[in-house]
Design a protein around this motif. Structure first.
Motif, PDB file in Angstrom:
ATOM      1  N   GLU A   1       0.850  -1.191   0.000  1.00  0.00           N
ATOM      2  CA  GLU A   1       0.000   0.000   0.000  1.00  0.00           C
ATOM      3  C   GLU A   1       0.882   1.237   0.000  1.00  0.00           C
ATOM      4  OE1 GLU A   1      -3.705  -0.102   2.562  1.00  0.00           O
ATOM      5  OE2 GLU A   1      -2.505  -1.670   3.521  1.00  0.00           O
ATOM      6  N   VAL A   2       0.491   2.246  -0.768  1.00  0.00           N
ATOM      7  CA  VAL A   2       1.296   3.449  -0.945  1.00  0.00           C
ATOM      8  C   VAL A   2       0.428   4.683  -0.722  1.00  0.00           C
ATOM      9  CG1 VAL A   2       2.693   4.801  -2.561  1.00  0.00           C
ATOM     10  CG2 VAL A   2       2.773   2.298  -2.625  1.00  0.00           C
ATOM     11  N   VAL A   3       0.944   5.634   0.063  1.00  0.00           N
ATOM     12  CA  VAL A   3       0.338   6.964   0.186  1.00  0.00           C
ATOM     13  C   VAL A   3       1.444   7.970  -0.045  1.00  0.00           C
ATOM     14  CG1 VAL A   3      -0.897   8.599   1.652  1.00  0.00           C
ATOM     15  CG2 VAL A   3      -1.378   6.156   1.858  1.00  0.00           C
ATOM     16  N   SER A   4       1.308   8.805  -1.071  1.00  0.00           N
ATOM     17  CA  SER A   4       2.372   9.723  -1.465  1.00  0.00           C
ATOM     18  C   SER A   4       1.840  11.150  -1.492  1.00  0.00           C
ATOM     19  CB  SER A   4       2.910   9.327  -2.844  1.00  0.00           C
ATOM     20  OG  SER A   4       4.069  10.048  -3.164  1.00  0.00           O
TER      21      SER A   4
ATOM     22  N   VAL B   1       9.163  18.181  -3.083  1.00  0.00           N
ATOM     23  CA  VAL B   1       9.410  17.280  -1.955  1.00  0.00           C
ATOM     24  C   VAL B   1       8.249  16.298  -1.874  1.00  0.00           C
ATOM     25  CG1 VAL B   1       9.697  17.098   0.550  1.00  0.00           C
ATOM     26  CG2 VAL B   1      10.724  19.012  -0.698  1.00  0.00           C
ATOM     27  N   THR B   2       8.563  15.021  -1.720  1.00  0.00           N
ATOM     28  CA  THR B   2       7.535  13.982  -1.642  1.00  0.00           C
ATOM     29  C   THR B   2       7.752  13.149  -0.389  1.00  0.00           C
ATOM     30  OG1 THR B   2       7.404  13.868  -4.052  1.00  0.00           O
ATOM     31  CG2 THR B   2       6.473  12.014  -2.820  1.00  0.00           C
ATOM     32  N   VAL B   3       6.679  12.939   0.344  1.00  0.00           N
ATOM     33  CA  VAL B   3       6.693  12.057   1.516  1.00  0.00           C
ATOM     34  C   VAL B   3       5.815  10.859   1.183  1.00  0.00           C
ATOM     35  CG1 VAL B   3       6.216  11.833   3.977  1.00  0.00           C
ATOM     36  CG2 VAL B   3       6.982  14.031   3.057  1.00  0.00           C
ATOM     37  N   THR B   4       6.425   9.671   1.134  1.00  0.00           N
ATOM     38  CA  THR B   4       5.716   8.464   0.715  1.00  0.00           C
ATOM     39  C   THR B   4       5.704   7.453   1.851  1.00  0.00           C
ATOM     40  OG1 THR B   4       6.423   8.810  -1.567  1.00  0.00           O
ATOM     41  CG2 THR B   4       5.575   6.629  -1.006  1.00  0.00           C
ATOM     42  N   ARG B   5       4.519   7.043   2.216  1.00  0.00           N
ATOM     43  CA  ARG B   5       4.328   6.018   3.246  1.00  0.00           C
ATOM     44  C   ARG B   5       3.972   4.710   2.555  1.00  0.00           C
ATOM     45  NH1 ARG B   5       3.201   2.369   6.331  1.00  0.00           N
ATOM     46  NH2 ARG B   5       2.062   2.533   8.304  1.00  0.00           N
ATOM     47  N   ILE B   6       4.708   3.624   2.863  1.00  0.00           N
ATOM     48  CA  ILE B   6       4.512   2.342   2.193  1.00  0.00           C
ATOM     49  C   ILE B   6       4.366   1.238   3.232  1.00  0.00           C
ATOM     50  CG2 ILE B   6       5.366   0.750   0.430  1.00  0.00           C
ATOM     51  CD1 ILE B   6       7.256   2.996  -0.497  1.00  0.00           C
ATOM     52  N   ASP B   7       3.390   0.369   3.038  1.00  0.00           N
ATOM     53  CA  ASP B   7       3.252  -0.871   3.802  1.00  0.00           C
ATOM     54  C   ASP B   7       3.602  -2.035   2.881  1.00  0.00           C
ATOM     55  OD1 ASP B   7       2.442   0.385   6.077  1.00  0.00           O
ATOM     56  OD2 ASP B   7       0.442  -0.503   6.160  1.00  0.00           O
TER      57      ASP B   7
ATOM     58  N   GLU C   1       7.311   1.804   6.013  1.00  0.00           N
ATOM     59  CA  GLU C   1       8.392   2.713   5.632  1.00  0.00           C
ATOM     60  C   GLU C   1       7.829   4.080   5.274  1.00  0.00           C
ATOM     61  OE1 GLU C   1      12.197   1.883   2.996  1.00  0.00           O
ATOM     62  OE2 GLU C   1      10.413   1.972   1.724  1.00  0.00           O
ATOM     63  N   ILE C   2       8.611   5.103   5.567  1.00  0.00           N
ATOM     64  CA  ILE C   2       8.343   6.460   5.079  1.00  0.00           C
ATOM     65  C   ILE C   2       9.591   6.937   4.363  1.00  0.00           C
ATOM     66  CG2 ILE C   2       8.009   8.872   5.733  1.00  0.00           C
ATOM     67  CD1 ILE C   2       6.131   7.897   7.933  1.00  0.00           C
ATOM     68  N   VAL C   3       9.421   7.396   3.138  1.00  0.00           N
ATOM     69  CA  VAL C   3      10.518   7.909   2.314  1.00  0.00           C
ATOM     70  C   VAL C   3      10.289   9.391   2.081  1.00  0.00           C
ATOM     71  CG1 VAL C   3      11.740   7.738   0.122  1.00  0.00           C
ATOM     72  CG2 VAL C   3      10.734   5.679   1.154  1.00  0.00           C
ATOM     73  N   VAL C   4      11.259  10.207   2.457  1.00  0.00           N
ATOM     74  CA  VAL C   4      11.248  11.625   2.092  1.00  0.00           C
ATOM     75  C   VAL C   4      12.201  11.784   0.915  1.00  0.00           C
ATOM     76  CG1 VAL C   4      11.752  13.981   2.832  1.00  0.00           C
ATOM     77  CG2 VAL C   4      10.761  12.349   4.455  1.00  0.00           C
TER      78      VAL C   4
ATOM     79  N   GLU D   1       1.734   2.682  12.796  1.00  0.00           N
ATOM     80  CA  GLU D   1       0.535   1.864  12.712  1.00  0.00           C
ATOM     81  C   GLU D   1       0.173   1.672  11.241  1.00  0.00           C
ATOM     82  OE1 GLU D   1      -0.686   0.479  15.399  1.00  0.00           O
ATOM     83  OE2 GLU D   1       0.833   1.516  16.596  1.00  0.00           O
ATOM     84  N   ALA D   2      -0.776   0.775  10.986  1.00  0.00           N
ATOM     85  CA  ALA D   2      -1.233   0.563   9.609  1.00  0.00           C
ATOM     86  C   ALA D   2      -1.837   1.848   9.052  1.00  0.00           C
ATOM     87  CB  ALA D   2      -2.261  -0.561   9.572  1.00  0.00           C
ATOM     88  N   ILE D   3      -1.768   2.018   7.739  1.00  0.00           N
ATOM     89  CA  ILE D   3      -2.426   3.142   7.085  1.00  0.00           C
ATOM     90  C   ILE D   3      -3.925   3.051   7.347  1.00  0.00           C
ATOM     91  CG2 ILE D   3      -2.940   4.211   4.854  1.00  0.00           C
ATOM     92  CD1 ILE D   3      -0.225   3.023   3.880  1.00  0.00           C
TER      93      ILE D   3
END
Length: 251
Positions: free
Chosen positions: A20-23, A49-55, A69-72, A116-118
């Motif tokens: 799962e991805v939230v960007s 700038v992008t902040v991406t949260r991935i499960d 994970e969170i990627v900046v 926690e989970a998205i």
């Protein structure tokens, strides 16, 4: 490491059957973008700038366990290559195995965090990350609308090889580092569903006692100005971490 016990258990390629991805992205100033990258890179224009949260689920080298994970990242150019890719000044992960492999091999500056989970509710989703009990950041996407089949196909075409720059830096016993060079890494995505929406990211400012590893990092990120917001991206699908494509770049 530890090298005396044989080669790494991390494979050349890790296929993640579901992620799962939230960007969430925003434009910033050139000056702010320059502060988020080392001398090897320059900001792509306009700097984003992008902040991406991935499960990630069912990861092979974690024995089928998942991690979060969170990627900046910030849009960057390297050398004479006029094709922009994201440089990642910092990432946060929940599992030490993912942290170690990303730092040692890929040159990703990874820190530990709890996540926690998205959360999905109606046409919105949200996430947050913490160090100990201190909240580091919170992200939210609202007004989600599904992408059309044609739009999803175009996204998947561009996601066949997502390049991310890293920086492998190992200090020496004096002023000269033992290792100091840029890296290129590749992930391959195939999304089964995707949405767009309005994103908002908020970096908190815990003190160094509350968040000893990350306080100074999120403090700097909280000071990055938001010039304009971009549409947020939310998706589900398959991911492949292609370590055979990891390359050292010239300095």
């Amino acid at each position: 490491m530890p090298a005396l016990f044989g080669p790494s258990v991390v494979p050349d390629r890790s296929v993640v059957p579901f992620a799962e991805v939230v960007s969430i992205s925003f434009e910033t100033t050139v000056e702010a973008a320059e502060r988020l990258m080392p001398r090897f890179f320059k900001p792509a224009g306009p700097p984003v700038v992008t902040v991406t949260r991935i499960d990630y689920q069912d990861v092979d080298y974690l024995g089928g366990r998942g991690y979060r994970e969170i990627v900046v990242s910030v849009g960057a150019l390297h050398g004479d290559n006029h094709r922009a890719a994201g440089f990642a000044p910092v990432m946060w992960v929940t599992e030490p195995g993912a942290l170690i492999s990303g730092r040692e091999f890929m040159g990703f500056a990874k820190l530990p965090a709890t996540m926690e989970a998205i959360e999905r509710e109606g046409d919105s989703c949200r996430f947050r990350a913490s160090e100990y009990d201190a909240v580091l950041m919170e992200g939210r996407v609202s007004g989600l609308h599904p992408l059309s089949d044609d739009s999803l196909a175009r996204v998947n075409q561009s996601a066949e090889a997502v390049r991310t720059y890293g920086w492998k830096l190992i200090p020496g016993d004096g002023e000269t580092p033992d290792v100091d060079h840029p890296m290129m890494n590749v992930m391959r995505w195939n999304y089964s569903r995707a949405w767009s929406g309005d994103g908002d990211i908020r970096f908190h400012r815990p003190d160094a006692r509350a968040a000893p590893l990350s306080a100074h990092v999120v403090e700097a990120l909280a000071d990055v100005p938001v010039v304009a917001s971009r549409r947020a991206f939310v998706a589900e699908g398959r991911a492949e971490i292609d370590r055979t494509a990891t390359r050292r770049l010239h300095g």
